[in-house]
Design a protein around this motif. Structure first.
Motif, PDB file in Angstrom:
ATOM      1  N   TYR A 116     -26.598 -19.021 -14.125  1.00 32.76           N
ATOM      2  CA  TYR A 116     -25.138 -18.845 -14.118  1.00 32.76           C
ATOM      3  C   TYR A 116     -24.768 -17.372 -14.133  1.00 32.76           C
ATOM      4  N   THR A 117     -25.576 -16.561 -14.844  1.00 29.34           N
ATOM      5  CA  THR A 117     -25.322 -15.117 -14.840  1.00 29.34           C
ATOM      6  C   THR A 117     -25.410 -14.565 -13.430  1.00 29.34           C
TER       7      THR A 117
ATOM      8  N   TYR B 191     -26.032 -11.939  -4.030  1.00 36.56           N
ATOM      9  CA  TYR B 191     -26.723 -13.094  -4.586  1.00 36.56           C
ATOM     10  C   TYR B 191     -28.235 -12.940  -4.467  1.00 36.56           C
TER      11      TYR B 191
ATOM     12  N   VAL C 106     -20.519 -13.171  -7.603  1.00 36.46           N
ATOM     13  CA  VAL C 106     -19.109 -13.311  -7.220  1.00 36.46           C
ATOM     14  C   VAL C 106     -18.337 -12.052  -7.595  1.00 36.46           C
ATOM     15  N   ILE C 107     -18.567 -11.577  -8.824  1.00 38.93           N
ATOM     16  CA  ILE C 107     -17.828 -10.392  -9.286  1.00 38.93           C
ATOM     17  C   ILE C 107     -18.145  -9.190  -8.408  1.00 38.93           C
TER      18      ILE C 107
ATOM     19  N   GLY D 288     -22.346 -15.657 -11.439  1.00 39.14           N
ATOM     20  CA  GLY D 288     -21.165 -14.914 -11.860  1.00 39.14           C
ATOM     21  C   GLY D 288     -21.193 -13.478 -11.380  1.00 39.14           C
ATOM     22  N   LEU D 289     -22.342 -12.815 -11.579  1.00 42.50           N
ATOM     23  CA  LEU D 289     -22.462 -11.420 -11.156  1.00 42.50           C
ATOM     24  C   LEU D 289     -22.276 -11.285  -9.647  1.00 42.50           C
TER      25      LEU D 289
END
Lengths: 148, 191
Positions: free
Chosen positions: B175-176, B148, B182-183, B179-180
């Motif tokens: 949001y990107t 993060y 978490v992935i 998302g990144l």
């Protein structure tokens, strides 16, 4: 880092006080002194570019640290270990410095907080260098941890 | 100015008001004629500008001294202002930064103080038979803050280059980043 070169000739572990003194005297304070030289506490003029230079240096260090990630993954070794130790410590030092600037007010409190931060960063850099020299090193440590 | 919007200095709305007034007078003067003051013929405007008698630092100290002397309570700010995604992401960036810094410092102190070597302590932890779920949780606990902070850091560097300030862009990049992160963290778990 001449002390590391010198100690390369002996097989024993570097004693803690020696390493503490040397690393804090040489490497870490070198970075901070460089920035200190351009700090406006030495120059009182309102045209001082000290803050602006500090800002730019912070961003350049961030980019450098970003680049070190892939290098550490694909080319682990002592060079990247020590570079990572320096870059991580300095990035953290400057980052925490900004946090202090935001939340600590009053001349004496600011001075004390910054002194404590400097001490913490010196100890951190010393510890990381000690780990790199006497133990497996940062890259190997991460690899070992993740193999769990 | 961006820092005023995106930083956590909103813990003192009084200071914000103070900064607002400073900028107000500056912009009032500049905006009156919508001129570009970078042109050399406008340097004449600065000829009679007298610097203030005190520095910004002195002004700030005076502000804080007076308020603490009068024991004034701080205006409610984070307790009443509606939280937004950019706000939360910003403080999370700071939180992960401070947390990671603390973890690195703790590791460094441990390296100096503890007698054994790193593999020794790793084997010690292995022998504790923690189990895959808690191990995964611990790995995620390390991987997520790093991911993060890294991705949001890149977002910050974009802002530093002047890009991505429009509100829809702020949310999209935000949001990107989430998302990144978490992935990436889940992917790192699998290794």
């Amino acid at each position: 880092f001449p002390i590391f070169v010198l100690s390369g000739y002996s097989e024993e572990r570097i004693s803690f006080p020696v390493l503490l003194y040397v690393s804090s005297a040489q490497s870490f304070t070198l970075f901070s002194l460089l920035m200190l030289c351009s700090l406006s506490c030495f120059t009182a003029s309102s045209n001082s570019k000290a803050a602006s230079l500090h800002w730019t240096a912070e961003r350049m260090l961030s980019v450098l640290l970003l680049a070190m990630g892939p290098v550490a993954y694909f080319n682990p070794g002592p060079v990247i270990d020590y570079s990572l130790a320096a870059a991580l410590t300095l990035h953290g030092h400057w980052g925490l410095g900004q946090v202090l600037t935001d939340y600590v007010h009053g001349d004496t409190k600011i001075k004390m907080a910054n002194a404590a931060l400097f001490l913490l960063s010196t100890i951190t850099f010393t510890g990381l260098c000690y780990f790199n020299y006497n133990d497996v090193g940062i890259c190997k440590a991460v690899a070992l941890l993740w193999s769990k | 100015m961006v820092l005023l919007v995106y930083s956590e200095v909103n813990q003192d709305s009084n200071l914000n008001l103070f900064c607002f007034f400073c900028f107000f007078f500056v912009f009032r003067t500049l905006g009156r004629q919508s001129v570009c003051l970078a042109k050399p013929q406008y340097s004449v405007l600065y000829r009679h500008v007298a610097p203030m008698g005190s520095t910004a630092k002195e002004e700030m100290n005076k502000f804080w001294d007076k308020n603490s002397r009068l024991n004034r309570p701080m205006s409610p700010h984070i307790t009443i202002y509606k939280w937004s995604v950019p706000m939360m992401m910003s403080i999370t960036h700071r939180g992960t930064g401070v947390g990671l810094s603390g973890a690195i410092s703790a590791f460094a102190v441990a390296a100096l103080v503890l007698p054994g070597s790193y593999p020794y302590y790793l084997d010690l932890i292995h022998s504790l038979s923690i189990g895959p779920f808690l191990t995964g949780l611990a790995k995620f606990g390390i991987a997520f803050p790093v991911s993060y902070h890294t991705y949001n850091g890149i977002r910050h560097l974009g802002w530093d280059m002047g890009k991505g300030f429009k509100i829809p862009e702020v949310y999209r990049t935000g949001y990107t980043v989430i998302g990144l992160s978490v992935i990436t963290s889940i992917a790192l778990l699998m290794i």
